[in-house]
Design a protein around this motif. Structure first.
Motif, PDB file in Angstrom:
ATOM      1  N   MET A  43     -55.137  47.724  21.564  1.00 35.19           N
ATOM      2  CA  MET A  43     -54.994  46.386  21.179  1.00 35.19           C
ATOM      3  C   MET A  43     -55.432  46.143  19.847  1.00 35.19           C
ATOM      4  SD  MET A  43     -54.974  43.552  22.862  1.00 35.19           S
ATOM      5  CE  MET A  43     -55.146  41.958  22.568  1.00 35.19           C
ATOM      6  N   PHE A  44     -55.788  47.403  18.975  1.00 39.06           N
ATOM      7  CA  PHE A  44     -56.101  47.023  17.619  1.00 39.06           C
ATOM      8  C   PHE A  44     -54.730  47.138  16.871  1.00 39.06           C
ATOM      9  CE2 PHE A  44     -56.316  49.472  13.612  1.00 39.06           C
ATOM     10  CZ  PHE A  44     -57.245  48.568  12.789  1.00 39.06           C
ATOM     11  N   TRP A  45     -53.911  47.850  17.160  1.00 37.92           N
ATOM     12  CA  TRP A  45     -52.532  48.132  16.427  1.00 37.92           C
ATOM     13  C   TRP A  45     -51.971  46.845  16.553  1.00 37.92           C
ATOM     14  CZ3 TRP A  45     -52.890  51.382  12.952  1.00 37.92           C
ATOM     15  CH2 TRP A  45     -53.636  52.437  13.255  1.00 37.92           C
ATOM     16  N   PRO A  46     -51.655  46.200  17.656  1.00 43.28           N
ATOM     17  CA  PRO A  46     -50.730  44.887  17.764  1.00 43.28           C
ATOM     18  C   PRO A  46     -51.381  43.791  17.076  1.00 43.28           C
ATOM     19  CG  PRO A  46     -51.107  45.854  20.115  1.00 43.28           C
ATOM     20  CD  PRO A  46     -51.766  46.718  19.124  1.00 43.28           C
ATOM     21  N   MET A  47     -52.708  43.624  16.892  1.00 43.22           N
ATOM     22  CA  MET A  47     -53.327  42.899  16.327  1.00 43.22           C
ATOM     23  C   MET A  47     -53.461  42.835  14.843  1.00 43.22           C
ATOM     24  SD  MET A  47     -54.523  40.402  18.299  1.00 43.22           S
ATOM     25  CE  MET A  47     -55.881  39.498  17.492  1.00 43.22           C
ATOM     26  N   LEU A  48     -53.264  44.148  14.231  1.00 38.31           N
ATOM     27  CA  LEU A  48     -53.137  44.479  13.050  1.00 38.31           C
ATOM     28  C   LEU A  48     -51.717  44.406  12.343  1.00 38.31           C
ATOM     29  CD1 LEU A  48     -54.217  45.947  10.384  1.00 38.31           C
ATOM     30  CD2 LEU A  48     -53.411  48.127  11.286  1.00 38.31           C
ATOM     31  N   ALA A  49     -50.754  44.397  13.406  1.00 38.58           N
ATOM     32  CA  ALA A  49     -49.416  44.142  13.125  1.00 38.58           C
ATOM     33  C   ALA A  49     -49.088  42.839  12.999  1.00 38.58           C
ATOM     34  CB  ALA A  49     -48.418  44.639  14.269  1.00 38.58           C
ATOM     35  N   ILE A  50     -49.757  42.055  13.683  1.00 42.10           N
ATOM     36  CA  ILE A  50     -49.497  40.319  13.640  1.00 42.10           C
ATOM     37  C   ILE A  50     -50.350  39.997  12.303  1.00 42.10           C
ATOM     38  CG2 ILE A  50     -50.281  38.187  14.469  1.00 42.10           C
ATOM     39  CD1 ILE A  50     -50.025  39.748  17.340  1.00 42.10           C
ATOM     40  N   ALA A  51     -51.365  40.612  12.017  1.00 40.86           N
ATOM     41  CA  ALA A  51     -52.312  40.269  10.713  1.00 40.86           C
ATOM     42  C   ALA A  51     -51.444  40.338   9.512  1.00 40.86           C
ATOM     43  CB  ALA A  51     -53.478  40.701  10.651  1.00 40.86           C
ATOM     44  N   LEU A  52     -50.738  41.700   9.426  1.00 40.53           N
ATOM     45  CA  LEU A  52     -49.912  42.170   8.315  1.00 40.53           C
ATOM     46  C   LEU A  52     -48.616  41.321   8.347  1.00 40.53           C
ATOM     47  CD1 LEU A  52     -50.162  46.016   8.387  1.00 40.53           C
ATOM     48  CD2 LEU A  52     -51.556  44.289   6.761  1.00 40.53           C
ATOM     49  N   GLY A  53     -48.370  41.146   9.202  1.00 37.67           N
ATOM     50  CA  GLY A  53     -46.922  40.082   9.622  1.00 37.67           C
ATOM     51  C   GLY A  53     -47.155  38.790   8.826  1.00 37.67           C
ATOM     52  N   PHE A  54     -48.461  38.031   9.123  1.00 35.50           N
ATOM     53  CA  PHE A  54     -48.916  36.827   8.614  1.00 35.50           C
ATOM     54  C   PHE A  54     -48.914  36.965   7.235  1.00 35.50           C
ATOM     55  CE2 PHE A  54     -52.050  33.897   7.396  1.00 35.50           C
ATOM     56  CZ  PHE A  54     -51.402  32.831   7.660  1.00 35.50           C
ATOM     57  N   LEU A  55     -49.588  38.093   6.726  1.00 40.87           N
ATOM     58  CA  LEU A  55     -49.821  38.164   5.191  1.00 40.87           C
ATOM     59  C   LEU A  55     -48.422  38.337   4.651  1.00 40.87           C
ATOM     60  CD1 LEU A  55     -52.251  38.781   3.083  1.00 40.87           C
ATOM     61  CD2 LEU A  55     -51.901  41.174   3.668  1.00 40.87           C
ATOM     62  N   GLY A  56     -47.808  39.162   5.094  1.00 43.10           N
ATOM     63  CA  GLY A  56     -46.390  39.158   4.494  1.00 43.10           C
ATOM     64  C   GLY A  56     -45.744  37.827   4.254  1.00 43.10           C
ATOM     65  N   ILE A  57     -45.669  37.057   5.536  1.00 45.53           N
ATOM     66  CA  ILE A  57     -45.180  35.888   5.025  1.00 45.53           C
ATOM     67  C   ILE A  57     -45.910  34.754   4.308  1.00 45.53           C
ATOM     68  CG2 ILE A  57     -44.785  33.555   6.496  1.00 45.53           C
ATOM     69  CD1 ILE A  57     -44.175  35.210   9.016  1.00 45.53           C
ATOM     70  N   ALA A  58     -47.027  34.836   4.331  1.00 48.52           N
ATOM     71  CA  ALA A  58     -48.034  34.182   3.062  1.00 48.52           C
ATOM     72  C   ALA A  58     -47.752  34.452   1.778  1.00 48.52           C
ATOM     73  CB  ALA A  58     -49.514  34.282   3.511  1.00 48.52           C
ATOM     74  N   VAL A  59     -47.484  35.800   1.529  1.00 49.81           N
ATOM     75  CA  VAL A  59     -46.932  36.456   0.076  1.00 49.81           C
ATOM     76  C   VAL A  59     -45.655  35.789  -0.115  1.00 49.81           C
ATOM     77  CG1 VAL A  59     -46.370  38.507  -1.158  1.00 49.81           C
ATOM     78  CG2 VAL A  59     -48.794  38.507   0.226  1.00 49.81           C
ATOM     79  N   LEU A  60     -44.704  35.814   0.789  1.00 54.53           N
ATOM     80  CA  LEU A  60     -43.628  35.371   0.603  1.00 54.53           C
ATOM     81  C   LEU A  60     -43.398  33.857   0.172  1.00 54.53           C
ATOM     82  CD1 LEU A  60     -41.130  37.314   3.052  1.00 54.53           C
ATOM     83  CD2 LEU A  60     -41.234  37.659   0.697  1.00 54.53           C
TER      84      LEU A  60
END
Length: 65
Positions: free
Chosen positions: A1-18
């Motif tokens: 469960m940790f890795w999917p949540m980490l992937a979602i958080a990093l995806g959101f962070l990437g979109i915020a940076v963009l």
């Protein structure tokens, strides 16, 4: 469960940076547009001054004949 949540958080962070970068690009594009407008106005003024000067010079040349 940790890795999917980490992937979602990093995806959101990437979109915020963009998104932040997109806003910066938009602001710089507006700044560039204002500079182009000012430069165009200055070129037009210079062309009008040159036209006025050549008209006066032509009139002076005609008067000397």
């Amino acid at each position: 469960m940790f890795w999917p949540m980490l992937a979602i958080a990093l995806g959101f962070l990437g979109i915020a940076v963009l998104g932040v970068l997109a806003v910066k690009v938009f602001i710089e594009a507006q700044h560039l547009g204002r500079q182009v407008t000012r430069t165009t106005q200055r070129i037009n003024r210079a062309a009008e001054n040159l036209e006025r000067a050549t008209t006066d010079l032509a009139a002076t040349g005609e008067a000397l004949r």
